[in-house]
Design a protein around this motif. Structure first.
Motif, PDB file in Angstrom:
ATOM      1  N   ARG A   1       0.871  -1.011   0.012  1.00 16.67           N
ATOM      2  CA  ARG A   1       0.028  -0.198   0.044  1.00 16.67           C
ATOM      3  C   ARG A   1       0.707   1.228   0.057  1.00 16.67           C
ATOM      4  NH1 ARG A   1      -4.084  -0.263   4.462  1.00 16.67           N
ATOM      5  NH2 ARG A   1      -4.488   2.118   3.760  1.00 16.67           N
ATOM      6  N   TYR A   2       2.189   1.265  -0.348  1.00 17.18           N
ATOM      7  CA  TYR A   2       3.195   2.391   0.538  1.00 17.18           C
ATOM      8  C   TYR A   2       2.853   3.555  -0.832  1.00 17.18           C
ATOM      9  CZ  TYR A   2       8.087   4.907   0.409  1.00 17.18           C
ATOM     10  OH  TYR A   2       8.402   5.501   0.478  1.00 17.18           O
ATOM     11  N   PRO A   3       2.555   4.837  -0.479  1.00 17.28           N
ATOM     12  CA  PRO A   3       3.177   5.684   0.992  1.00 17.28           C
ATOM     13  C   PRO A   3       1.435   5.488   1.406  1.00 17.28           C
ATOM     14  CG  PRO A   3       3.083   6.821  -0.831  1.00 17.28           C
ATOM     15  CD  PRO A   3       3.129   5.634  -1.341  1.00 17.28           C
ATOM     16  N   TRP A   4       0.335   5.590   0.770  1.00 18.59           N
ATOM     17  CA  TRP A   4      -0.818   6.115   1.186  1.00 18.59           C
ATOM     18  C   TRP A   4      -1.502   5.330   2.636  1.00 18.59           C
ATOM     19  CZ3 TRP A   4       0.279   5.949  -4.132  1.00 18.59           C
ATOM     20  CH2 TRP A   4       0.522   7.557  -3.965  1.00 18.59           C
ATOM     21  N   THR A   5      -1.524   5.790   3.602  1.00 22.22           N
ATOM     22  CA  THR A   5      -2.953   4.341   4.073  1.00 22.22           C
ATOM     23  C   THR A   5      -3.814   5.475   4.964  1.00 22.22           C
ATOM     24  OG1 THR A   5      -1.437   4.711   6.677  1.00 22.22           O
ATOM     25  CG2 THR A   5      -0.879   3.227   4.806  1.00 22.22           C
ATOM     26  N   PHE A   6      -4.693   5.060   5.763  1.00 27.75           N
ATOM     27  CA  PHE A   6      -5.771   6.001   6.781  1.00 27.75           C
ATOM     28  C   PHE A   6      -4.824   6.571   7.471  1.00 27.75           C
ATOM     29  CE2 PHE A   6      -9.023   3.270   4.080  1.00 27.75           C
ATOM     30  CZ  PHE A   6      -9.731   3.484   3.708  1.00 27.75           C
ATOM     31  N   GLN A   7      -4.035   6.553   7.697  1.00 29.22           N
ATOM     32  CA  GLN A   7      -3.046   7.061   9.051  1.00 29.22           C
ATOM     33  C   GLN A   7      -1.684   7.935   8.501  1.00 29.22           C
ATOM     34  OE1 GLN A   7      -3.832   3.973   9.725  1.00 29.22           O
ATOM     35  NE2 GLN A   7      -6.190   4.557  10.743  1.00 29.22           N
ATOM     36  N   GLY A   8      -2.165   7.282   7.672  1.00 33.79           N
ATOM     37  CA  GLY A   8      -0.597   8.378   6.978  1.00 33.79           C
ATOM     38  C   GLY A   8       0.416   7.003   6.557  1.00 33.79           C
ATOM     39  N   ALA A   9       2.184   7.744   6.844  1.00 31.03           N
ATOM     40  CA  ALA A   9       2.834   6.960   6.780  1.00 31.03           C
ATOM     41  C   ALA A   9       2.925   6.162   8.114  1.00 31.03           C
ATOM     42  CB  ALA A   9       4.351   7.816   6.557  1.00 31.03           C
ATOM     43  N   LEU A  10       3.984   4.877   8.149  1.00 29.51           N
ATOM     44  CA  LEU A  10       4.018   3.698   8.544  1.00 29.51           C
ATOM     45  C   LEU A  10       5.577   3.899   9.464  1.00 29.51           C
ATOM     46  CD1 LEU A  10       2.076   1.096   7.128  1.00 29.51           C
ATOM     47  CD2 LEU A  10       1.259   2.563   8.998  1.00 29.51           C
ATOM     48  N   PRO A  11       5.983   4.865  10.682  1.00 31.00           N
ATOM     49  CA  PRO A  11       6.771   4.774  11.670  1.00 31.00           C
ATOM     50  C   PRO A  11       7.636   3.801  11.042  1.00 31.00           C
ATOM     51  CG  PRO A  11       4.959   6.057  12.620  1.00 31.00           C
ATOM     52  CD  PRO A  11       4.668   5.238  11.582  1.00 31.00           C
ATOM     53  N   GLY A  12       9.056   3.418  11.423  1.00 30.67           N
ATOM     54  CA  GLY A  12       9.820   2.875  11.052  1.00 30.67           C
ATOM     55  C   GLY A  12       9.557   1.310   9.936  1.00 30.67           C
ATOM     56  N   LYS A  13       8.664   1.572   9.101  1.00 32.34           N
ATOM     57  CA  LYS A  13       7.616   0.189   7.826  1.00 32.34           C
ATOM     58  C   LYS A  13       8.665   1.201   6.306  1.00 32.34           C
ATOM     59  CE  LYS A  13       5.917  -1.998  10.141  1.00 32.34           C
ATOM     60  NZ  LYS A  13       5.904  -3.305  10.757  1.00 32.34           N
ATOM     61  N   THR A  14       9.960   0.243   5.765  1.00 31.89           N
ATOM     62  CA  THR A  14      10.442   0.508   4.589  1.00 31.89           C
ATOM     63  C   THR A  14       8.951  -0.353   3.625  1.00 31.89           C
ATOM     64  OG1 THR A  14      11.235  -2.025   4.048  1.00 31.89           O
ATOM     65  CG2 THR A  14      12.094  -0.099   5.227  1.00 31.89           C
ATOM     66  N   ARG A  15       9.351   0.357   2.335  1.00 29.35           N
ATOM     67  CA  ARG A  15       7.562   0.279   1.567  1.00 29.35           C
ATOM     68  C   ARG A  15       7.445  -1.287   0.716  1.00 29.35           C
ATOM     69  NH1 ARG A  15       7.238   2.406  -3.806  1.00 29.35           N
ATOM     70  NH2 ARG A  15       9.977   3.983  -3.377  1.00 29.35           N
ATOM     71  N   CYS A  16       8.233  -2.101   1.710  1.00 28.20           N
ATOM     72  CA  CYS A  16       7.954  -3.581   1.598  1.00 28.20           C
ATOM     73  C   CYS A  16       7.613  -4.337   2.839  1.00 28.20           C
ATOM     74  CB  CYS A  16       8.962  -4.296   0.678  1.00 28.20           C
ATOM     75  SG  CYS A  16       9.812  -4.397  -0.902  1.00 28.20           S
ATOM     76  N   GLN A  17       7.489  -3.280   4.090  1.00 30.69           N
ATOM     77  CA  GLN A  17       7.063  -3.198   5.234  1.00 30.69           C
ATOM     78  C   GLN A  17       5.802  -3.048   5.600  1.00 30.69           C
ATOM     79  OE1 GLN A  17      10.436  -2.359   7.533  1.00 30.69           O
ATOM     80  NE2 GLN A  17      11.058  -4.398   7.650  1.00 30.69           N
ATOM     81  N   TYR A  18       5.278  -2.535   4.201  1.00 32.94           N
ATOM     82  CA  TYR A  18       3.853  -2.135   4.216  1.00 32.94           C
ATOM     83  C   TYR A  18       3.186  -2.820   3.490  1.00 32.94           C
ATOM     84  CZ  TYR A  18       4.294   2.810   4.497  1.00 32.94           C
ATOM     85  OH  TYR A  18       4.163   4.341   4.725  1.00 32.94           O
ATOM     86  N   PRO A  19       1.533  -2.820   4.798  1.00 38.60           N
ATOM     87  CA  PRO A  19       1.404  -3.930   4.014  1.00 38.60           C
ATOM     88  C   PRO A  19       0.635  -4.251   2.336  1.00 38.60           C
ATOM     89  CG  PRO A  19      -0.186  -2.779   5.577  1.00 38.60           C
ATOM     90  CD  PRO A  19       0.998  -1.370   4.861  1.00 38.60           C
ATOM     91  N   ASP A  20       0.721  -5.835   2.716  1.00 38.00           N
ATOM     92  CA  ASP A  20       0.563  -6.713   1.342  1.00 38.00           C
ATOM     93  C   ASP A  20      -1.404  -6.538   0.671  1.00 38.00           C
ATOM     94  OD1 ASP A  20       1.548  -8.695  -0.764  1.00 38.00           O
ATOM     95  OD2 ASP A  20      -0.523  -9.268  -0.505  1.00 38.00           O
ATOM     96  N   VAL A  21      -0.603  -5.908  -0.764  1.00 38.61           N
ATOM     97  CA  VAL A  21      -2.953  -5.467  -1.064  1.00 38.61           C
ATOM     98  C   VAL A  21      -3.453  -6.705  -1.686  1.00 38.61           C
ATOM     99  CG1 VAL A  21      -2.108  -3.098  -0.731  1.00 38.61           C
ATOM    100  CG2 VAL A  21      -1.115  -4.828  -3.256  1.00 38.61           C
TER     101      VAL A  21
END
Length: 450
Positions: free
Chosen positions: A190-210
């Protein structure tokens, strides 16, 4: 709340397409059959400059919107600077009445999109022409919309000739070398858009899988004039009425239900084919505070199995929770068979309609109507004009993120107005992948209002 089960919730009409198109109350004012070649794919890409001067800017929940920065602090802007977005905006059809909006992400910032989404003319097996929406990668989006806002009262419809945006085939999500319609490369997030904005400590591939969530918008009405693909949270604040497909076996939907229009009984979505059509009315008085941080409305569904406000459990014994899907299409029957999706706006409210050979019931037409305000429950941003609404549902919304909050002081103020614009396709820049074949987009107005 769960309303009683009854035929009035969604009418199941006789086999065959509706007589609406030939009904004397409707006058055809625009039609696109895709018999002439489309010139979208050959048009040059334009770099979206972002910011308030961008032709695609849509306010605080835009791709680079103030909301995400307030919620995330400087981290969101740093992440956003790791990519570019390239776009096309191409008018087509008689007198340019339709517009294609195509967008793709450039993640390595080499000056060109990472994929080649598009809209082109295609020939079906029987020789008939249709438009092919092609989205070979999840980090892109393709929409068809009207060039100008829709009139006060209208019927807009389209015919679907084929779809491959996920769902099961022959009982499995894995087919044609894909999973749920996605190719199987890693790092589809989902990088970089989530409902809370950016996710601290997460890289692109550590964002939730779609890849467990695919889908397609068959026909949906938004509340602004120029829809285009954006990061997926933003559209959840802009939908008036929805007919879409959402194909997900994510654990959070394990108790969702699908309606069997023949028996008028619900069954677990997980026991079906994951090819359902959602017919939903976003509520203007309730928001999904916990799950989506006040950015997504709660939904109200009407089906031939009953009605449900999906902010609580519903169905017999309250056994279901989450989406209530109206029926399941059968992609394997297309293009020999087809489906028609239509939305009408009259003086009282909106009607959603779908026709085709649905699972369990066969060829049928399903229609459901919701007044602009029904039993005290408003359709979100229904008013096209300021004098159609008195401000009674206005409220402050607080959106919390890991680094701060953004406040929408007036979500629906008195004096506001929201044009109707339909979308067909995929409006998300960080979700959905596949292809679909669309035909016969038609716009009608009531007789005497032409």
């Amino acid at each position: 709340m769960t309303a009683g089960v009854g035929v009035a919730a969604m009418a199941v009409l006789a086999a065959g397409y509706p007589a609406q198109a030939a009904d004397k109350k409707w006058v055809l004012v625009a039609h696109e059959g895709f018999d002439r070649p489309l010139r979208v794919d050959g048009k040059p890409w334009r770099l979206d400059p972002q910011g308030p001067k961008s032709p695609w800017n849509v306010g605080p929940f835009d791709d680079d919107g103030e909301a995400w920065t307030k919620m995330s602090g400087p981290l969101f802007q740093r992440q956003l600077r790791t990519l570019n977005v390239f776009r096309k905006r191409v008018a087509f059809g008689t007198e340019g009445w339709l517009t294609a909006e195509v967008a793709a992400v450039d993640k390595d910032k080499d000056g060109r999109p990472d994929s080649r989404p598009g809209l082109s003319t295609a020939s079906l097996p029987g020789g008939q022409k249709a438009a092919r929406i092609s989205e070979p990668s999840w980090d892109a989006g393709v929409l068809i919309r009207p060039t100008r806002p829709l009139p006060e009262h209208y019927r807009v419809e389209m015919t679907l000739r084929g779809i491959d945006f996920g769902g099961k085939r022959n009982g499995t999500f894995d087919y044609n070398g894909r999973h749920n319609g996605y190719t199987k490369e890693a790092c589809k997030t989902r990088y970089p858009w989530t409902f809370q904005g950016a996710l601290p400590g997460k890289t692109r591939c550590q964002y939730p899988d779609v890849t467990r969530e695919n889908g397609f918008y068959y026909m949906t009405i938004l509340d602004y004039a120029t829809p285009a693909p954006h990061g997926n949270p933003g559209i959840h604040f802009r939908r008036k009425v929805i007919m879409d497909g959402y194909y997900s076996d994510d654990e959070r939907w394990k108790d969702a239900a699908t309606c069997n229009p023949k028996t008028r009984k619900m069954y677990r979505t997980f026991d079906g084919t994951f090819n359902g059509v959602n017919a939903l009315f976003p509520r203007g008085d309730k928001f999904r505070e916990a799950a989506n941080n006040n950015i997504s409305n709660e939904y109200y569904a009407k089906t031939s199995c009953g009605n449900a406000s999906m902010d609580r459990r519903y169905g017999p014994g309250g056994k279901f929770e989450g989406h209530l899907t109206s029926a399941e299409i059968r992609p394997e029957l297309m293009p020999k068979a087809s489906y028609r999706f239509a939305i009408e706006r009259d003086r009282t409210g909106y009607t959603l309609e779908m026709s085709g050979p649905f699972l369990h019931v066969g060829q049928a037409t399903l229609r459901v109507h919701h007044d602009f305000v029904e039993d005290g429950r408003p359709i979100w941003h229904y008013n096209q004009k300021a004098d159609e609404y008195d401000g009674r549902f206005d409220r402050k919304l607080v959106h919390k993120g890991p680094a701060g909050t953004y406040t929408t002081e007036h979500a629906w103020p008195k004096g506001s107005a929201y044009p109707d614009s339909f979308i067909i396709g995929d409006p998300h820049l960080n979700y959905y992948e596949g292809q679909a074949y669309v035909d016969d987009i038609r716009l009608y107005v009531p007789k005497g209002e032409k």
